[in-house]
Design a protein around this motif. Structure first.
Motif, PDB file in Angstrom:
ATOM      1  N   UNK A  28      -5.277   9.299  -1.212  1.00  0.00           N
ATOM      2  CA  UNK A  28      -4.780   8.442  -2.282  1.00  0.00           C
ATOM      3  C   UNK A  28      -5.172   6.988  -2.078  1.00  0.00           C
ATOM      4  N   UNK A  29      -4.994   6.478  -0.854  1.00  0.00           N
ATOM      5  CA  UNK A  29      -5.249   5.062  -0.607  1.00  0.00           C
ATOM      6  C   UNK A  29      -6.664   4.622  -0.975  1.00  0.00           C
ATOM      7  N   UNK A  30      -7.716   5.386  -0.665  1.00  0.00           N
ATOM      8  CA  UNK A  30      -9.057   4.902  -1.004  1.00  0.00           C
ATOM      9  C   UNK A  30      -9.249   4.656  -2.500  1.00  0.00           C
ATOM     10  N   UNK A  31      -8.622   5.493  -3.324  1.00  0.00           N
ATOM     11  CA  UNK A  31      -8.819   5.367  -4.770  1.00  0.00           C
ATOM     12  C   UNK A  31      -7.991   4.222  -5.331  1.00  0.00           C
ATOM     13  N   UNK A  32      -6.791   4.009  -4.809  1.00  0.00           N
ATOM     14  CA  UNK A  32      -6.000   2.857  -5.238  1.00  0.00           C
ATOM     15  C   UNK A  32      -6.658   1.554  -4.795  1.00  0.00           C
ATOM     16  N   UNK A  33      -7.175   1.542  -3.567  1.00  0.00           N
ATOM     17  CA  UNK A  33      -7.865   0.341  -3.084  1.00  0.00           C
ATOM     18  C   UNK A  33      -9.123   0.077  -3.905  1.00  0.00           C
ATOM     19  N   UNK A  34      -9.829   1.147  -4.264  1.00  0.00           N
ATOM     20  CA  UNK A  34     -11.026   0.989  -5.095  1.00  0.00           C
ATOM     21  C   UNK A  34     -10.668   0.345  -6.427  1.00  0.00           C
ATOM     22  N   UNK A  35      -9.601   0.818  -7.065  1.00  0.00           N
ATOM     23  CA  UNK A  35      -9.195   0.254  -8.354  1.00  0.00           C
ATOM     24  C   UNK A  35      -8.813  -1.213  -8.210  1.00  0.00           C
ATOM     25  N   UNK A  36      -8.110  -1.547  -7.115  1.00  0.00           N
ATOM     26  CA  UNK A  36      -7.707  -2.942  -6.896  1.00  0.00           C
ATOM     27  C   UNK A  36      -8.925  -3.834  -6.679  1.00  0.00           C
ATOM     28  N   UNK A  37      -9.902  -3.358  -5.908  1.00  0.00           N
ATOM     29  CA  UNK A  37     -11.108  -4.154  -5.662  1.00  0.00           C
ATOM     30  C   UNK A  37     -11.896  -4.371  -6.951  1.00  0.00           C
ATOM     31  N   UNK A  38     -11.995  -3.324  -7.765  1.00  0.00           N
ATOM     32  CA  UNK A  38     -12.714  -3.472  -9.033  1.00  0.00           C
ATOM     33  C   UNK A  38     -11.986  -4.428  -9.965  1.00  0.00           C
ATOM     34  N   UNK A  39     -10.664  -4.340  -9.983  1.00  0.00           N
ATOM     35  CA  UNK A  39      -9.892  -5.237 -10.844  1.00  0.00           C
ATOM     36  C   UNK A  39     -10.109  -6.683 -10.447  1.00  0.00           C
ATOM     37  N   UNK A  40     -10.243  -6.936  -9.148  1.00  0.00           N
ATOM     38  CA  UNK A  40     -10.471  -8.303  -8.681  1.00  0.00           C
ATOM     39  C   UNK A  40     -11.804  -8.856  -9.174  1.00  0.00           C
ATOM     40  N   UNK A  41     -12.742  -7.947  -9.466  1.00  0.00           N
ATOM     41  CA  UNK A  41     -14.038  -8.383  -9.981  1.00  0.00           C
ATOM     42  C   UNK A  41     -14.132  -8.253 -11.492  1.00  0.00           C
ATOM     43  N   UNK A  42     -13.008  -7.960 -12.143  1.00  0.00           N
ATOM     44  CA  UNK A  42     -12.974  -7.927 -13.595  1.00  0.00           C
ATOM     45  C   UNK A  42     -13.202  -6.573 -14.224  1.00  0.00           C
ATOM     46  N   UNK A  84     -11.650  -3.005 -14.987  1.00  0.00           N
ATOM     47  CA  UNK A  84     -10.366  -2.319 -15.025  1.00  0.00           C
ATOM     48  C   UNK A  84     -10.582  -0.823 -15.224  1.00  0.00           C
ATOM     49  N   UNK A  85     -10.202  -0.048 -14.234  1.00  0.00           N
ATOM     50  CA  UNK A  85     -10.260   1.398 -14.376  1.00  0.00           C
ATOM     51  C   UNK A  85      -8.840   1.953 -14.337  1.00  0.00           C
ATOM     52  N   UNK A  86      -8.680   3.140 -14.888  1.00  0.00           N
ATOM     53  CA  UNK A  86      -7.375   3.794 -14.919  1.00  0.00           C
ATOM     54  C   UNK A  86      -7.324   4.847 -13.818  1.00  0.00           C
ATOM     55  N   UNK A  87      -6.303   4.774 -12.961  1.00  0.00           N
ATOM     56  CA  UNK A  87      -6.088   5.759 -11.905  1.00  0.00           C
ATOM     57  C   UNK A  87      -4.943   6.661 -12.348  1.00  0.00           C
ATOM     58  N   UNK A  88      -5.258   7.920 -12.596  1.00  0.00           N
ATOM     59  CA  UNK A  88      -4.300   8.857 -13.192  1.00  0.00           C
ATOM     60  C   UNK A  88      -3.909   9.908 -12.163  1.00  0.00           C
TER      61      UNK A  88
END
Length: 400
Positions: A138-152, A154-158
């Motif tokens: 779980x953590x790798x995918x949540x961290x991935x979404x957070x890193x992408x959000x920081x660069x603008x 936005x992905x949805x983690x479902x």
């Protein structure tokens, strides 16, 4: 005895001699005859063949890989490639596009897959991942979404939907989860708390042929056949230490049929040479011992355990309640059973079991979203686990 009981528990009779031969190959168990190791889901014990292979390497050819032309160095370099080939063989893979990369374990492997996924995602994309399985998935995918959000971006983690009664994925809800914006799915092979095969094939059928699927096989590889031709997934990630190799080892198998080629970025540095040797030896030991026999033995032990626990009024077994009795025709627990006692705290019960020479795990089991209020006792078995150890545990729990 009904046919269902016979077909499951007869394995304990049919494979009794096989089990004795297997158990005799584990020095740590021979040196501790009164101790029952029931924490194989955390790490498996090592057979003599693996220990011998590592010692032979360290005393005859120890060198760095890819950094010399003398015989010890070339032998070590070849051993790294042999370890990768052993993973292909273990997974029944004869494809020409697939690849294997050695990593330090499932946690690193899943993060490496997240690195692969990162440049393929765009604003508005959806990834579907397990929120109630192994925290490492779980953590790798949540961290991935957070890193992408920081660069603008936005992905949805479902979350993958879960049936709360069984702990299995709620496959009837899949049509509402997967859609045109789904770009990736992460899933689990065998649940590390409930012991159930989570049937990744149903995910492929629901998500369609074009979406990559990553399978966390940490509780599958080494316990049951895991064959790429049966799964139609794009990544299989596992830890070596749970399939009788050394800690700090593992692999990512990549099919390389959907998306870009999977590679490890950056300078590789010195590889874990002894770990790679142990991975090859463990894969060979599993092949020689018979993974199908290992699965049959472990499934029978878990049926024996759940049947006994179901007869203790104060005990609740986690996961599907329809598969507790030995006569059940429902899906069996593969190699582990997790339970709670209604009147005895899990850590207290764990201490009692430890004092009796039965080593179990009693905490939140690294399950994502759980804390100390969710503590439970997990009993996990392997080919070296004996029915007598299961009976001892049932006696102690029944008296608790």
């Amino acid at each position: 005895m009904t046919t269902a009981v016979s077909s499951t528990l007869d394995a304990l009779t049919d494979l009794a001699d096989w089990h004795q031969r297997v158990r005799a190959q584990f020095p740590i168990l021979i040196a501790n005859p009164g101790l029952g190791y029931l924490d194989s889901a955390a790490t498996a014990q090592k057979p003599q063949a693996v220990l011998d292979r590592m010692m032979a390497y360290l005393t005859t050819a120890n060198a760095n890989a890819g950094r010399g032309a003398y015989p010890w160095a070339t032998t070590t370099t070849a051993a790294i490639e042999e370890a990768k080939r052993s993973v292909h063989a273990l997974l029944g893979d004869s494809g020409t596009t697939s690849s294997v990369e050695l990593v330090s374990g499932a946690s690193e492997g899943l993060r490496r897959v997240a690195d692969w996924l990162r440049p393929t995602l765009r604003d508005g994309d959806r990834i579907v991942v397990p929120f109630h399985d192994h925290a490492a998935n779980l953590r790798p995918w949540l961290d991935l979404a957070a890193d992408l959000a920081a660069s603008g971006v936005r992905i949805e983690v479902v979350p993958l939907p879960v049936d709360p009664a069984s702990g299995d994925y709620a496959h009837r809800e899949f049509p509402a989860v997967f859609g045109p914006s789904t770009r990736f799915v992460a899933a689990t092979g065998v649940h590390h708390v409930y012991g159930a095969d989570l049937n990744v094939q149903r995910i492929r059928a629901a998500v369609g042929p074009g979406v990559p699927i990553c399978l966390d096989a940490a509780q599958s590889v080494g316990h049951r056949p895991v064959l790429v031709d049966d799964l139609d997934v794009d990544f299989i990630v596992f830890s070596g230490h749970k399939m009788m190799a050394l800690p700090g080892t593992g692999a990512v198998w990549a099919g390389n049929r959907r998306g870009p080629q999977f590679t490890l970025d950056g300078w590789p540095g010195t590889p874990n040479t002894v770990g790679a040797i142990s991975l090859t030896a463990a894969a060979q030991w599993l092949a020689d011992t018979g993974v199908t026999s290992i699965q049959r033995w472990c499934t029978a032990l878990c049926a024996l355990l759940t049947d006994g626990l179901a007869r203790i009024p104060e005990v609740t077994v986690l996961g599907c309640q329809d598969s507790l009795a030995a006569s059940s025709t429902m899906q069996r627990r593969e190699s582990l059973v997790t339970f709670r006692h209604r009147r005895v705290r899990s850590d207290d019960l764990g201490f009692v079991l430890t004092a009796a020479g039965l080593l179990t795990r009693y905490d939140a089991q690294c399950q994502a979203g759980r804390d100390s209020q969710d503590h439970a006792v997990r009993v996990s078995v392997h080919a070296y686990t004996s029915p007598e150890e299961i009976h001892r545990l049932l006696d102690i729990v029944g008296q608790a």
